[in-house]
Each structure stands twice: as structure tokens, then as C-alpha cells.
Design an enzyme around this catalytic site. Structure first.
Site, PDB file in Angstrom:
ATOM      1  N   GLN A  78      57.460  -2.156  36.490  1.00 27.89           N
ATOM      2  CA  GLN A  78      58.333  -1.337  36.941  1.00 27.89           C
ATOM      3  C   GLN A  78      59.674  -1.218  35.783  1.00 27.89           C
ATOM      4  O   GLN A  78      60.040  -0.107  35.858  1.00 27.89           O
ATOM      5  CB  GLN A  78      58.613  -1.709  38.213  1.00 27.89           C
ATOM      6  CG  GLN A  78      57.835  -0.994  39.481  1.00 27.89           C
ATOM      7  CD  GLN A  78      58.133  -1.332  40.850  1.00 27.89           C
ATOM      8  OE1 GLN A  78      59.302  -1.831  40.915  1.00 27.89           O
ATOM      9  NE2 GLN A  78      57.390  -1.111  41.750  1.00 27.89           N
ATOM     10  N   SER A 104      58.042   6.775  35.748  1.00 28.33           N
ATOM     11  CA  SER A 104      58.539   6.741  36.889  1.00 28.33           C
ATOM     12  C   SER A 104      59.935   7.021  36.880  1.00 28.33           C
ATOM     13  O   SER A 104      60.597   7.976  37.451  1.00 28.33           O
ATOM     14  CB  SER A 104      58.655   5.366  37.786  1.00 28.33           C
ATOM     15  OG  SER A 104      57.291   5.158  38.241  1.00 28.33           O
ATOM     16  N   ASP A 137      58.542   1.242  33.009  1.00 32.54           N
ATOM     17  CA  ASP A 137      57.961   2.387  33.638  1.00 32.54           C
ATOM     18  C   ASP A 137      58.710   3.459  33.320  1.00 32.54           C
ATOM     19  O   ASP A 137      59.319   4.261  34.432  1.00 32.54           O
ATOM     20  CB  ASP A 137      57.809   2.308  35.165  1.00 32.54           C
ATOM     21  CG  ASP A 137      56.627   3.007  35.538  1.00 32.54           C
ATOM     22  OD1 ASP A 137      56.278   4.080  35.005  1.00 32.54           O
ATOM     23  OD2 ASP A 137      56.126   3.183  36.885  1.00 32.54           O
ATOM     24  N   ARG A 161      50.545   0.613  36.665  1.00 27.06           N
ATOM     25  CA  ARG A 161      51.550   1.054  37.554  1.00 27.06           C
ATOM     26  C   ARG A 161      51.781  -0.379  38.506  1.00 27.06           C
ATOM     27  O   ARG A 161      51.397  -0.113  39.603  1.00 27.06           O
ATOM     28  CB  ARG A 161      51.318   2.167  38.543  1.00 27.06           C
ATOM     29  CG  ARG A 161      51.075   3.602  37.672  1.00 27.06           C
ATOM     30  CD  ARG A 161      51.897   3.835  36.235  1.00 27.06           C
ATOM     31  NE  ARG A 161      53.192   4.535  37.014  1.00 27.06           N
ATOM     32  CZ  ARG A 161      53.391   5.618  37.182  1.00 27.06           C
ATOM     33  NH1 ARG A 161      52.456   6.650  36.911  1.00 27.06           N
ATOM     34  NH2 ARG A 161      54.534   6.296  37.795  1.00 27.06           N
ATOM     35  N   TYR A 193      45.927   6.413  41.232  1.00 25.47           N
ATOM     36  CA  TYR A 193      46.227   7.801  40.537  1.00 25.47           C
ATOM     37  C   TYR A 193      45.278   8.548  41.339  1.00 25.47           C
ATOM     38  O   TYR A 193      44.146   8.165  41.972  1.00 25.47           O
ATOM     39  CB  TYR A 193      45.767   7.858  39.115  1.00 25.47           C
ATOM     40  CG  TYR A 193      47.091   7.465  38.433  1.00 25.47           C
ATOM     41  CD1 TYR A 193      48.328   8.195  38.111  1.00 25.47           C
ATOM     42  CD2 TYR A 193      46.925   6.491  37.496  1.00 25.47           C
ATOM     43  CE1 TYR A 193      49.280   7.950  37.165  1.00 25.47           C
ATOM     44  CE2 TYR A 193      47.987   6.008  36.811  1.00 25.47           C
ATOM     45  CZ  TYR A 193      49.012   6.743  36.744  1.00 25.47           C
ATOM     46  OH  TYR A 193      50.323   6.539  35.740  1.00 25.47           O
TER      47      TYR A 193
HETATM   48  P1  NAD Z   1      51.022  11.768  38.832  1.00 25.99           P
HETATM   49  O1  NAD Z   1      52.325  12.313  37.939  1.00 25.99           O
HETATM   50  O2  NAD Z   1      49.982  11.405  38.169  1.00 25.99           O
HETATM   51  O3  NAD Z   1      50.600  13.001  39.878  1.00 25.99           O
HETATM   52  C1  NAD Z   1      51.523  13.470  40.830  1.00 25.99           C
HETATM   53  C2  NAD Z   1      50.952  13.547  42.274  1.00 25.99           C
HETATM   54  O4  NAD Z   1      49.994  14.400  41.992  1.00 25.99           O
HETATM   55  C3  NAD Z   1      50.102  12.251  42.654  1.00 25.99           C
HETATM   56  O5  NAD Z   1      50.708  11.817  43.915  1.00 25.99           O
HETATM   57  C4  NAD Z   1      48.600  12.653  42.932  1.00 25.99           C
HETATM   58  O6  NAD Z   1      48.092  11.937  43.840  1.00 25.99           O
HETATM   59  C5  NAD Z   1      48.819  14.222  43.053  1.00 25.99           C
HETATM   60  N1  NAD Z   1      47.826  14.907  42.761  1.00 25.99           N
HETATM   61  C6  NAD Z   1      47.060  15.001  42.002  1.00 25.99           C
HETATM   62  N2  NAD Z   1      45.764  15.952  41.782  1.00 25.99           N
HETATM   63  C7  NAD Z   1      46.345  16.686  43.325  1.00 25.99           C
HETATM   64  C8  NAD Z   1      45.899  17.725  43.966  1.00 25.99           C
HETATM   65  N3  NAD Z   1      44.475  18.307  43.549  1.00 25.99           N
HETATM   66  N4  NAD Z   1      46.312  18.234  44.978  1.00 25.99           N
HETATM   67  C9  NAD Z   1      47.334  17.738  45.393  1.00 25.99           C
HETATM   68  N5  NAD Z   1      48.007  16.633  44.817  1.00 25.99           N
HETATM   69  C10 NAD Z   1      47.413  16.166  43.686  1.00 25.99           C
HETATM   70  O7  NAD Z   1      51.689  10.580  39.703  1.00 25.99           O
HETATM   71  P2  NAD Z   1      52.845   9.439  39.598  1.00 25.99           P
HETATM   72  O8  NAD Z   1      53.761   9.915  40.054  1.00 25.99           O
HETATM   73  O9  NAD Z   1      52.754   8.834  38.352  1.00 25.99           O
HETATM   74  O10 NAD Z   1      52.222   8.132  40.694  1.00 25.99           O
HETATM   75  C11 NAD Z   1      50.709   8.028  40.523  1.00 25.99           C
HETATM   76  C12 NAD Z   1      50.425   6.641  41.436  1.00 25.99           C
HETATM   77  O11 NAD Z   1      51.192   5.707  40.838  1.00 25.99           O
HETATM   78  C13 NAD Z   1      50.969   7.069  42.845  1.00 25.99           C
HETATM   79  O12 NAD Z   1      50.027   6.198  43.770  1.00 25.99           O
HETATM   80  C14 NAD Z   1      52.215   6.093  42.729  1.00 25.99           C
HETATM   81  O13 NAD Z   1      52.644   5.581  43.951  1.00 25.99           O
HETATM   82  C15 NAD Z   1      51.965   4.818  41.973  1.00 25.99           C
HETATM   83  N6  NAD Z   1      53.150   4.252  41.248  1.00 25.99           N
HETATM   84  C16 NAD Z   1      53.185   3.236  41.298  1.00 25.99           C
HETATM   85  C17 NAD Z   1      54.147   2.371  40.617  1.00 25.99           C
HETATM   86  C18 NAD Z   1      54.334   1.007  40.567  1.00 25.99           C
HETATM   87  O14 NAD Z   1      53.760   0.201  41.272  1.00 25.99           O
HETATM   88  N7  NAD Z   1      55.194   0.447  39.452  1.00 25.99           N
HETATM   89  C19 NAD Z   1      55.147   3.052  39.830  1.00 25.99           C
HETATM   90  C20 NAD Z   1      54.824   4.635  40.004  1.00 25.99           C
HETATM   91  C21 NAD Z   1      54.080   4.989  40.817  1.00 25.99           C
END
Ligand code: NAD
Length: 375
Positions: free
Chosen positions: A122, A128, A125, A117, A223
Site C-alpha cells: 500500500q 491507489s 501503491d 495489491r 481485479y
Molecule cells: P480498477 O481500476 O482495475 O477497476 C475499477 C473497478 O471497475 C473495479 O472495481 C472493477 O471491479 C470494476 N469493473 C471492471 N469491469 C467492470 C464492468 N464490466 N462493470 C462494472 N465494473 C467493472 O480497480 P482498482 O481501483 O485498481 O481496484 C482493483 C482491486 O484491487 C479491487 O478489488 C480493490 O479493492 C483492490 N485494491 C487493493 C489494494 C490493497 O490491498 N493494497 C489497494 C487498492 C485496490
């Protein structure tokens, strides 16, 4: 170099490339084969693909002749392209039996759900892009099933209070659900174990529900990680309090490679208002609600629990548009401008997405899981 796209079939409406993605590949001296009718449910006809420069072929021809096969869902037994390159979304951390078969068949398999990530990644991705669609569509489905308005109404027929939406998980899907719910006029609360999510939630007009003492792990790459028992107890009580006041709950909380945390108990569902809707986008990894069933709708005490694990397939045109862009950007990393394969394992994106190569499983995270399964 020949790239082949085969029809997904089943309940999947998306396709890995649309006609609009073909010209950039042809410019690279690459030929594109599309299985007949592969784009039908994404509103793309054989004629449009042919006009864009692709050749329409049978599945057998493509599996035999293409050098790289593009697929969205993991291949079934008869779709494994022996000895070739496969670019797909394999969920390799949980789908280890398929990974073993791909290695045995000499497939060089890339799984786009394993991209780091990072800012540079991006453009490829798929997590996303698909989470954006899922987060949006989930809210529209909830609004259409709810016996209430989302926005507040003041009219001669009385005042209607706005619906309350609770979102569990403030990742890409959760934040999109928050933005969409706010646009429809609901009052939105969001809970996440990552304190870093608070600022983003507030900036999109949501209220952040906070539980003190969450575990964070810098090595988890942003994550979430498993939480302590004490934290889970406090979290359970707080979520119950907010859930019973909500009309809609959108569940998106997931931990990569693990079962999704159960955050809504049967007791909580039984205390919710009749007519409430729970959309559980974590259904594919077990669900955030105790009563969720993957790809089914359960009605319990007049609360509707929708366990749809593939909302992007319900918006296939834009989902395929975004996916196709992610796939062609990924191909740019492995095919040079003369159309030759140029696999650079010094590239973090190429290295972290490659799961099998030369008859072996080469991804460390997947190997760790397989060795745990075998002990
Ligand atoms: P994901 O689908 O893995 O999970 C969704 C959300 O569920 C996450 O925010 C996680 O913290 C939350 N979660 C997990 N366990 C939980 C619990 N017990 N109670 C409440 N919430 C809980 O997440 P995602 O959308 O794939 O994103 C994961 C990370 O990657 C984030 O930090 C996001 O900002 C980051 N991200 C970075 C990029 C990038 O820089 N290219 C792109 C997308 C996402």
C-alpha cells in the site's frame, strides 16, 4: 548513488519528487539531481529544491550521471536512460513496443503500476493514490459542468431535487467519487461486477446495483475479469435503466491489460436528460461510453462526455506529494542505509514491478502478452 528527476513536459503538471521528499533521500547518503523547472507546474521552484539539498541540473547531465531516473510518464525515445535504472509508470501490458526498446537499451525498468495489491504494497501503491485523486476531481468537474445543484434545496423559491449520480466501477476511484458525491449531497448509485464491492458501497452511503451471475476469478488478485455474454446483456439493460435517470455518470470500470468494457451505449446517451454529464476516467483504455474520445469533450444530444485520462495532473501539488511518497517508499526497498543498491528479487514488490533487466524482458505477464502479439 545519484537519483535524477526529469521534467515531464507536455500536458503533465506533476513531478516525481517535491522538495519535501529530498531530506529522507539525503539521509541515505543519496544525491538528488532535479532538472531545472521540473517542479514549476507543481508549485515547487528550483530554489526550494536547492534549499532542500537537491542540485538543479540540465536533462542531459541527469540522463548521463544519475544511477536511477524517476519519471511519471513513460520515457520518450530521447529520455531512455541507457544502461541505468528507470522507475516510472510504463503501462507495460499495453506499451510493449516501449518495453522492447528499454530491454534493448539495457535499462533496468521498474513500473509502479505493476505492484501487487497487497497490504504491504500500500505504501508504494501509485494506482491507489492517483485513483483517489481522479475519483475526487472527476466529481468536482462534473458538478461544475452540470446545470443542476448536487444537493437538495428547500427555499422560498421552491424545492430543488438532489442530482442523481451513477458510478460504474467501485474500485479506488469509484469509491472516492461516491464519497465526494455524497458529501456534495447527491443521491448515488454504484455498479460493479465484483459482488465484494457491495458492502463498501453501502457503507459509504451509496446504493449498489446488482446483476446476478457475475464471474469472479481468485487468481485475478481482486481485479475484475471478462464476463459472459449473457451477463453482459443483463448488465447492459440494467445500466441503461439507471443511466437515463441520472444527471451524472462517472465511469471507472477497467480490467488490467484489456480494453475497458463499454457500458454506456450511444442509444443510452440519446435517452439521457439534456445537460447531463458523463466523466469517463476509463478513456485511456478505450472508455466505458461508446462516444468517449480520449482527452476530449464530446457533446452529443446536449449530453457532455468528458474523456479525461489524467485527472491527477489537474491536482498536481497533492498528486506529486502522494507520488513522491510512493516513489521514496519504493526506493527504500532497493537502496540500503549506506546508499548502496540492493535489489532483492525475493521481495514480491521488487520482483513484480521489474519489467526489463540485463537486456531482457523478465516480467512474465508482459512476456506472455508479447509472445501472443508475435504469434
Ligand atoms: P480498477 O481500476 O482495475 O477497476 C475499477 C473497478 O471497475 C473495479 O472495481 C472493477 O471491479 C470494476 N469493473 C471492471 N469491469 C467492470 C464492468 N464490466 N462493470 C462494472 N465494473 C467493472 O480497480 P482498482 O481501483 O485498481 O481496484 C482493483 C482491486 O484491487 C479491487 O478489488 C480493490 O479493492 C483492490 N485494491 C487493493 C489494494 C490493497 O490491498 N493494497 C489497494 C487498492 C485496490
Amino acid at each position: 548513488m545519484i537519483i535524477g528527476v526529469i521534467r515531464e513536459g507536455g500536458k503533465e503538471n506533476r513531478v516525481a519528487l517535491l522538495p519535501e521528499h529530498i531530506p529522507s533521500l539525503l539521509k541515505k547518503n543519496v544525491a538528488v539531481l532535479i532538472e531545472s523547472d521540473a517542479g514549476n507546474s507543481s508549485c515547487a521552484s528550483n530554489l526550494e529544491y536547492a534549499e532542500a539539498g537537491a542540485a538543479i541540473q540540465t536533462r542531459e547531465h541527469i540522463l548521463q550521471n544519475a544511477d536511477i531516473i524517476l519519471k511519471i510518464n513513460p520515457p520518450k525515445e530521447d529520455e531512455i536512460p541507457s544502461g541505468k535504472i528507470l522507475v516510472s509508470i510504463l503501462n507495460p501490458l499495453t506499451n510493449t513496443s516501449l518495453v522492447k526498446k528499454l530491454a534493448e537499451s539495457g535499462v533496468t525498468a521498474f513500473s509502479l503500476d505493476m505492484i501487487p495489491r497487497s497490504t504491504r504494497a500500500q505504501a508504494v501503491d501509485i494506482l491507489s493514490s492517483m485513483a483517489t485523486i481522479a475519483g475526487y476531481k472527476a466529481v468536482l468537474v462534473a458538478a461544475s459542468k452540470l446545470p443542476n445543484f448536487f444537493p437538495m434545496f428547500m427555499s422560498a423559491s421552491g424545492t430543488i431535487r438532489p442530482s442523481r449520480v451513477l458510478i460504474l466501477g467501485a474500485g479506488v476511484a469509484g469509491l472516492q467519487s461516491l464519497a465526494t458525491s455524497r458529501k456534495l449531497g447527491a443521491v448515488v448509485e454504484v455498479f460493479d461486477v465484483r459482488p465484494a464491492a457491495k458492502e463498501e458501497v453501502i457503507s459509504l452511503g451509496g446504493k449498489f446495483i446488482e446483476v446476478e451471475g457475475s464471474r469472479d476469478d481468485a487468481s485475478a488478485g481482486g481485479y475484475a475479469v471478462e464476463q459472459t455474454e449473457d451477463y453482459k446483456k443483463k448488465q447492459g439493460e440494467l445500466i441503461h435503466k439507471h443511466a437515463v435517470q441520472s444527471n451524472v455518470i462517472i465511469c471507472t470500470a477497467q480490467i488490467p491489460g484489456k480494453k475497458a468494457p463499454v457500458l454506456i451505449s450511444k442509444t443510452t446517451v440519446e435517452k439521457m436528460k439534456p445537460g447531463s454529464v458523463i466523466i469517463d476516467m476509463a478513456a485511456g483504455s478505450g472508455g466505458n461510453c461508446e462516444l468517449t474520445r480520449k482527452d476530449e469533450t464530446v457533446i452529443h444530444n446536449q449530453v457532455r462526455i468528458i474523456g479525461n485520462s489524467n485527472f491527477p495532473s489537474k491536482m498536481p501539488l497533492d498528486a506529486s506529494k502522494m507520488l513522491g511518497k510512493n516513489y521514496t517508499n519504493f526506493l527504500d526497498l532497493m537502496i540500503d542505509n549506506e546508499g548502496n543498491l540492493n535489489l532483492d528479487f525475493g521481495d514480491e514488490i521488487v520482483a513484480s514491478t521489474c519489467i526489463t533487466r540485463n537486456g531482457e524482458i523478465i516480467n512474465e505477464r508482459v512476456m506472455e502478452i508479447i509472445s501472443l502479439e508475435e504469434t
